[in-house]
Design a protein around this motif. Structure first.
Motif, PDB file in Angstrom:
ATOM      1  N   GLU A 122       0.827  -1.221   0.000  1.00  0.00           N
ATOM      2  CA  GLU A 122       0.000   0.000   0.000  1.00  0.00           C
ATOM      3  C   GLU A 122       0.858   1.266   0.000  1.00  0.00           C
ATOM      4  O   GLU A 122       0.747   2.083  -0.920  1.00  0.00           O
ATOM      5  N   GLU A 152      -4.643   4.318  -0.946  1.00  0.00           N
ATOM      6  CA  GLU A 152      -3.592   3.350  -0.609  1.00  0.00           C
ATOM      7  C   GLU A 152      -3.083   3.654   0.805  1.00  0.00           C
ATOM      8  O   GLU A 152      -2.776   2.739   1.570  1.00  0.00           O
ATOM      9  N   HIS A 155      -5.476   2.057   3.023  1.00  0.00           N
ATOM     10  CA  HIS A 155      -5.286   0.606   3.062  1.00  0.00           C
ATOM     11  C   HIS A 155      -4.147   0.234   4.010  1.00  0.00           C
ATOM     12  O   HIS A 155      -4.192  -0.795   4.678  1.00  0.00           O
ATOM     13  N   GLU A 242     -10.791  -0.328  -4.359  1.00  0.00           N
ATOM     14  CA  GLU A 242      -9.901  -0.818  -5.419  1.00  0.00           C
ATOM     15  C   GLU A 242     -10.533  -0.686  -6.808  1.00  0.00           C
ATOM     16  O   GLU A 242      -9.841  -0.478  -7.805  1.00  0.00           O
TER      17      GLU A 242
HETATM   18 FE   LIG Z   1      -4.554  -0.835  -1.937  1.00  0.00          FE
END
Ligand SMILES: [Fe+2]
Ligand SMILES: [Fe+2]
Length: 475
Positions: A122, A152, A155, A242
């Motif tokens: 990430e 990201e 994440h 995503e």
């Molecule tokens: Fe990701």
């Protein structure tokens, strides 16, 4: 159900305020995360107001709120899909048992490894993409880049939450290490190969988000099946985010292809030099970028035969893509699967135990999924009356992991010798000259509604805003 508390320092839907120790640990990690963002996040972006979506609930309908945000102030938070107290484990030796809300002691090391490996990708992609803002082909594209970057980052938060909550001291150490490794750093690289490659230009970025974020989709899907329920619930919500990343990749390449086809028709040529002179990216170069990103991405699935993959499955930690939709016994003992190896200078299939081949199973699911979008890019070419077609290279092409590592094949899967490989390398993978040419086209376009010459405008804007909306305001 699923609504997120934004009055907290760390937005969450996991009642963080009720777990003071965990809250304090995460609040200590938070400034380190911001330091990391300042250090290797999007370059020179601190003053920008960006039209970003922020999750307000984990419901599939209407979970996002759009507004102008400074990325540094983005409300990164911890969002899990609602808990289903009756959820059972759907595969492996624990099949039929209740899903675990805590980490089972005997699976602790493997689970931590799975979470750390996912978590490491990430921040890596944010680092890989940090210079792209300077050459964004439009405000629309710049905004999409930044949206991906903040998500990201989120994440990473999702994985760090699991490490802090469920893995004690070594979980906290792993969370620190996730901020210390650096993409491409020789001494302290990111864990997986593709996440140490450069993403030097926007064609690479679109290929990355098409292929490599799709690897994310498949890894996350396999983890949504996990018997460890908090991992299943957090990856489910990550998958929702995503989808946009892959959209950016697919539509991005499609728009590049559309512009190139338009230039080819206008000039009535398929000569690379003429297409380039007209400021578009020639199709053979796009194919070579595709070959590169596809091959480094399918390496991410790991060795074609892996006892770890078998263990992860049998112990209920990581399922197959769409495990629940498959009508087999979900144990897979005694079943076989075909993998490739080289015999007498040719690629041949051989049957191996399926449990050991689960990386290959997931890779093949990924391949099927990626091919579909390439068909849509070819439709753009077909409609424009251009004969060229893009295609994925053979699975064995340019591989660095598993039985195919180091075997040299042409993109169509013919095993070749070292001399033929070297002689054709610049036809099969992006050459320095290709990259230099693509780099020469890059330059920031910051006028609302204007797009760089090498890329067509999108079909529509973000969140029903017009295409000429001012998606990023520079401070
Ligand atoms: Fe990701
Ligand atoms: Fe992503």
């Amino acid at each position: 159900m699923g609504s997120i508390d934004y009055s907290q320092k760390i937005p969450n839907n996991v009642n963080l305020a009720e777990d003071r120790t965990l809250q304090r640990a995460l609040e200590q990690w938070q400034p380190n995360f911001i330091d990391w963002w300042d250090d290797v996040g999007p370059d020179a972006s601190t003053g920008y107001d960006v039209y970003l979506r922020t999750a307000t609930s984990v419901d599939a309908q209407g979970w996002a709120h759009f507004d102008f945000v400074k990325m540094r102030d983005y409300r990164w938070g911890i969002f899990l899909q609602p808990n289903d107290p009756n959820r059972g484990i759907g595969f492996g030796d624990h099949k039929g048992e209740k899903a675990w809300t805590d980490v089972p002691g005997e699976h602790r090391a493997n689970l931590r490894r799975i979470i750390v490996t996912q978590g490491d990708t990430e921040p890596a992609s944010v680092e890989q993409q940090r210079h792209l803002g300077a050459t964004a082909p439009s405000l629309y594209d710049l905004r999409n880049l930044f949206q991906i970057n903040v998500e990201e980052g989120r994440h990473l938060w999702a994985m760090v939450y699991l490490l802090h909550k469920h893995f004690g001291r070594d979980g906290r150490e792993e969370a620190e290490a996730l901020l210390e490794r650096r993409s491409g750093d020789e001494n302290n690289p990111r864990i997986l190969g593709a996440f140490n490659e450069k993403t030097p230009d926007w064609l690479a970025f679109f290929m990355f988000t098409y292929f490599t974020d799709r690897d994310g989709k498949f890894q996350l899907s396999a983890l949504t099946e996990s018997g460890f329920d908090p991992l299943a619930r957090t990856t489910k919500f990550m998958l929702t985010e995503e989808a946009h990343h892959m959209f950016v990749g697919e539509s991005g390449v499609s728009r590049v292809v559309a512009r190139t086809a338009q230039v080819m028709k206008e000039l009535d040529t398929d000569e690379v030099a003429q297409v380039r002179a007209a400021g578009a990216i020639d199709l053979p170069t796009i194919q070579r970028y595709l070959n590169f990103h596809y091959s480094v991405t399918i390496d991410l699935f790991g060795a074609d035969q892996s006892s770890n993959a078998a263990t992860f499955y049998s112990s209920g930690l990581k399922g197959r893509y769409e495990e629940g939709k498959r009508d087999d016994d979900h144990l897979l003992k005694g079943r076989t699967y075909k993998v490739l190896e080289v015999q007498n200078g040719a690629l041949v299939e051989k049957d191996v135990p399926m449990l050991n081949a689960l990386n290959e199973v997931l890779r093949d699911d990924f391949i099927k999924d990626s091919v579909a979008g390439i068909g849509r890019w070819n439709k753009v070419l077909e409609k424009a009356g251009v004969a060229f077609r893009l295609e994925v290279p053979h699975k064995a092409f340019h591989r660095n992991i598993g039985a195919l590592a180091g075997i040299r094949t042409s993109p169509d899967g013919r095993v070749v010798g070292g001399a033929e490989w070297s002689a054709n390398l610049d036809r099969w993978l992006p050459s320095d000259a290709d990259r230099a040419f693509v780099a020469s086209l890059m330059g920031r376009v910051a006028v609302p509604g204007k797009f760089a010459h090498w890329i067509a405008p999108p079909a529509m804007g973000i969140n029903r805003q017009p295409i000429d909306f001012e998606y990023v305001r520079f401070g």
